[in-house]
Write a protein that holds these residues in place. Sequence first.
Motif, PDB file in Angstrom:
ATOM      1  N   VAL A  22      -5.849  94.664  11.090  1.00  0.00           N
ATOM      2  CA  VAL A  22      -6.137  95.454   9.890  1.00  0.00           C
ATOM      3  C   VAL A  22      -7.601  95.310   9.500  1.00  0.00           C
ATOM      4  CG1 VAL A  22      -5.640  95.724   7.437  1.00  0.00           C
ATOM      5  CG2 VAL A  22      -3.767  95.328   9.051  1.00  0.00           C
ATOM      6  N   ILE A  23      -8.110  94.077   9.530  1.00  0.00           N
ATOM      7  CA  ILE A  23      -9.523  93.845   9.201  1.00  0.00           C
ATOM      8  C   ILE A  23     -10.430  94.538  10.218  1.00  0.00           C
ATOM      9  CG2 ILE A  23     -11.316  92.076   9.023  1.00  0.00           C
ATOM     10  CD1 ILE A  23      -9.151  90.169   7.978  1.00  0.00           C
ATOM     11  N   ALA A  24     -10.057  94.450  11.511  1.00  0.00           N
ATOM     12  CA  ALA A  24     -10.891  95.030  12.566  1.00  0.00           C
ATOM     13  C   ALA A  24     -11.001  96.548  12.433  1.00  0.00           C
ATOM     14  CB  ALA A  24     -10.318  94.654  13.937  1.00  0.00           C
ATOM     15  N   VAL A  25      -9.876  97.225  12.191  1.00  0.00           N
ATOM     16  CA  VAL A  25      -9.929  98.690  12.090  1.00  0.00           C
ATOM     17  C   VAL A  25     -10.701  99.132  10.853  1.00  0.00           C
ATOM     18  CG1 VAL A  25      -7.811  99.034  13.402  1.00  0.00           C
ATOM     19  CG2 VAL A  25      -7.668  98.778  10.930  1.00  0.00           C
ATOM     20  N   ASN A  26     -10.645  98.331   9.795  1.00  0.00           N
ATOM     21  CA  ASN A  26     -11.413  98.677   8.589  1.00  0.00           C
ATOM     22  C   ASN A  26     -12.908  98.441   8.789  1.00  0.00           C
ATOM     23  OD1 ASN A  26      -9.714  99.444   6.068  1.00  0.00           O
ATOM     24  ND2 ASN A  26      -8.514  97.866   7.084  1.00  0.00           N
ATOM     25  N   ILE A  27     -13.273  97.378   9.512  1.00  0.00           N
ATOM     26  CA  ILE A  27     -14.683  97.147   9.824  1.00  0.00           C
ATOM     27  C   ILE A  27     -15.215  98.276  10.703  1.00  0.00           C
ATOM     28  CG2 ILE A  27     -16.270  95.658  11.101  1.00  0.00           C
ATOM     29  CD1 ILE A  27     -14.637  93.274  10.167  1.00  0.00           C
ATOM     30  N   PHE A  28     -14.413  98.695  11.685  1.00  0.00           N
ATOM     31  CA  PHE A  28     -14.829  99.790  12.559  1.00  0.00           C
ATOM     32  C   PHE A  28     -15.034 101.082  11.766  1.00  0.00           C
ATOM     33  CE2 PHE A  28     -13.493 103.559  14.947  1.00  0.00           C
ATOM     34  CZ  PHE A  28     -14.461 103.569  15.935  1.00  0.00           C
ATOM     35  N   SER A  29     -14.091 101.391  10.863  1.00  0.00           N
ATOM     36  CA  SER A  29     -14.223 102.629  10.087  1.00  0.00           C
ATOM     37  C   SER A  29     -15.444 102.577   9.173  1.00  0.00           C
ATOM     38  CB  SER A  29     -12.957 102.871   9.277  1.00  0.00           C
ATOM     39  OG  SER A  29     -12.771 101.856   8.316  1.00  0.00           O
ATOM     40  N   THR A  30     -15.719 101.397   8.576  1.00  0.00           N
ATOM     41  CA  THR A  30     -16.893 101.261   7.713  1.00  0.00           C
ATOM     42  C   THR A  30     -18.177 101.501   8.502  1.00  0.00           C
ATOM     43  OG1 THR A  30     -15.743  99.670   6.311  1.00  0.00           O
ATOM     44  CG2 THR A  30     -18.142  99.709   6.178  1.00  0.00           C
ATOM     45  N   TYR A  31     -18.243 100.910   9.705  1.00  0.00           N
ATOM     46  CA  TYR A  31     -19.411 101.122  10.567  1.00  0.00           C
ATOM     47  C   TYR A  31     -19.544 102.595  10.948  1.00  0.00           C
ATOM     48  CZ  TYR A  31     -22.091 101.230  14.913  1.00  0.00           C
ATOM     49  OH  TYR A  31     -22.987 101.549  15.897  1.00  0.00           O
ATOM     50  N   TYR A  32     -18.428 103.224  11.252  1.00  0.00           N
ATOM     51  CA  TYR A  32     -18.441 104.633  11.653  1.00  0.00           C
ATOM     52  C   TYR A  32     -18.933 105.517  10.515  1.00  0.00           C
ATOM     53  CZ  TYR A  32     -16.697 109.041  13.613  1.00  0.00           C
ATOM     54  OH  TYR A  32     -16.601 110.310  14.102  1.00  0.00           O
ATOM     55  N   TYR A  33     -18.456 105.240   9.298  1.00  0.00           N
ATOM     56  CA  TYR A  33     -18.878 106.038   8.150  1.00  0.00           C
ATOM     57  C   TYR A  33     -20.371 105.875   7.869  1.00  0.00           C
ATOM     58  CZ  TYR A  33     -13.906 106.659   7.183  1.00  0.00           C
ATOM     59  OH  TYR A  33     -12.581 106.982   7.277  1.00  0.00           O
ATOM     60  N   LYS A  34     -20.874 104.655   7.993  1.00  0.00           N
ATOM     61  CA  LYS A  34     -22.308 104.423   7.771  1.00  0.00           C
ATOM     62  C   LYS A  34     -23.141 105.117   8.842  1.00  0.00           C
ATOM     63  CE  LYS A  34     -22.006 100.036   5.288  1.00  0.00           C
ATOM     64  NZ  LYS A  34     -22.354  98.588   5.289  1.00  0.00           N
ATOM     65  N   ARG A  35     -22.644 105.080  10.064  1.00  0.00           N
ATOM     66  CA  ARG A  35     -23.367 105.715  11.169  1.00  0.00           C
ATOM     67  C   ARG A  35     -23.504 107.212  10.956  1.00  0.00           C
ATOM     68  NH1 ARG A  35     -21.072 105.960  17.369  1.00  0.00           N
ATOM     69  NH2 ARG A  35     -22.730 107.299  18.232  1.00  0.00           N
ATOM     70  N   LEU A  36     -22.450 107.834  10.438  1.00  0.00           N
ATOM     71  CA  LEU A  36     -22.480 109.283  10.194  1.00  0.00           C
ATOM     72  C   LEU A  36     -22.890 109.629   8.768  1.00  0.00           C
ATOM     73  CD1 LEU A  36     -19.279 110.478  12.106  1.00  0.00           C
ATOM     74  CD2 LEU A  36     -21.638 110.345  12.919  1.00  0.00           C
ATOM     75  N   ASN A  37     -23.290 108.618   7.994  1.00  0.00           N
ATOM     76  CA  ASN A  37     -23.720 108.815   6.606  1.00  0.00           C
ATOM     77  C   ASN A  37     -22.637 109.520   5.784  1.00  0.00           C
ATOM     78  OD1 ASN A  37     -25.488 108.548   4.474  1.00  0.00           O
ATOM     79  ND2 ASN A  37     -26.473 110.537   4.860  1.00  0.00           N
ATOM     80  N   LEU A  38     -21.412 108.971   5.870  1.00  0.00           N
ATOM     81  CA  LEU A  38     -20.273 109.567   5.155  1.00  0.00           C
ATOM     82  C   LEU A  38     -19.802 108.700   4.003  1.00  0.00           C
ATOM     83  CD1 LEU A  38     -18.209 110.713   8.259  1.00  0.00           C
ATOM     84  CD2 LEU A  38     -19.572 112.162   6.745  1.00  0.00           C
ATOM     85  N   GLN A  39     -20.653 107.774   3.530  1.00  0.00           N
ATOM     86  CA  GLN A  39     -20.215 106.841   2.500  1.00  0.00           C
ATOM     87  C   GLN A  39     -19.760 107.542   1.224  1.00  0.00           C
ATOM     88  OE1 GLN A  39     -22.929 106.701   4.294  1.00  0.00           O
ATOM     89  NE2 GLN A  39     -23.638 104.610   4.688  1.00  0.00           N
ATOM     90  N   GLY A  40     -20.432 108.617   0.876  1.00  0.00           N
ATOM     91  CA  GLY A  40     -20.124 109.260  -0.400  1.00  0.00           C
ATOM     92  C   GLY A  40     -18.835 110.035  -0.414  1.00  0.00           C
TER      93      GLY A  40
END
Length: 286
Positions: free
Chosen positions: A186-204
């Motif tokens: 669960v922690i790993a998939v959430n870390i991956f998604s956070t990295y993915y969102y930052k990479r694509l600038n989708l934080q907002g």
Amino acid sequence: MDLNNRLKELNNLPEDQAVKARIYEHIHHKKRHGLPLWKESVLLLTIAMITLFLILIPQNSSPPQTADQSIQAIYKHFGGKEGKFLARSSSLYISIKKVEDTIVYSFFEDFTQYVEKADGKLGSYIADVVVVKGHREERYQISDTGMLNVDTGQFFVGNSDMYDKVFQTLYSVETIPWIFILPLIVIAVNIFSTYYYKRLNLQGSKPSKHVWWVLVFGLVIISSVFAWATWVGPLYKPLMITFTLLYGIIFWNFIIRDVQTYAIYKIETIKISIISAILILIIMLY
């Protein structure tokens, strides 16, 4: 003109506000027709209560005895309490295991070598056992001091090396590493998604952080279910799998209400699918 230049040119085109307004209205119109969160929670709780009710229904009595005395199967339930029998004659229940050890089968074929004691008491360490012979079931509670036939009340003293081997085999539990790996996944998939969102600038435009209380609540409920199956009584695996799938669907439906892009929709769907699949795997192996 290469692809990057064409995309830049496309981004510089004027926006059609009327089209944007229609899309926005269409999205929110569909959301208003969705099932509210409190209704989804009530539905989930109702399914859980029905599941619990079906589990607590008393088992049917065994069919009449037949002449066939051969053992077809033996099932065990780790841990137990004298006078409270929890084992089931099926491995479709959580914490119920089918015994394959030939020594155990030989032991239950013949009790003549063991001394019967009228006022015998079980020890502190007890395992529930169901022996299926023909079309009937025999229920036993085996402990470190002796074994009780739950159906007849006969008590047999455990005073041989073979008895000790059988007891050690039946009074054992297999640790499932997936239970401990689940939080890490669960922690790993959430870390991956956070990295993915930052990479694509989708934080907002990510799903609201408040949605994670739904995930935490669900994991707490499922952990409680496993604790129930271990210390209170077995739960039916097909119903538990249905319950897990229902939770995944409701959680997925709640997530997609806040997503605005296909990339976020894809990542969130993958995350929910991974977690649900692992929970189902744990249920099947438990």
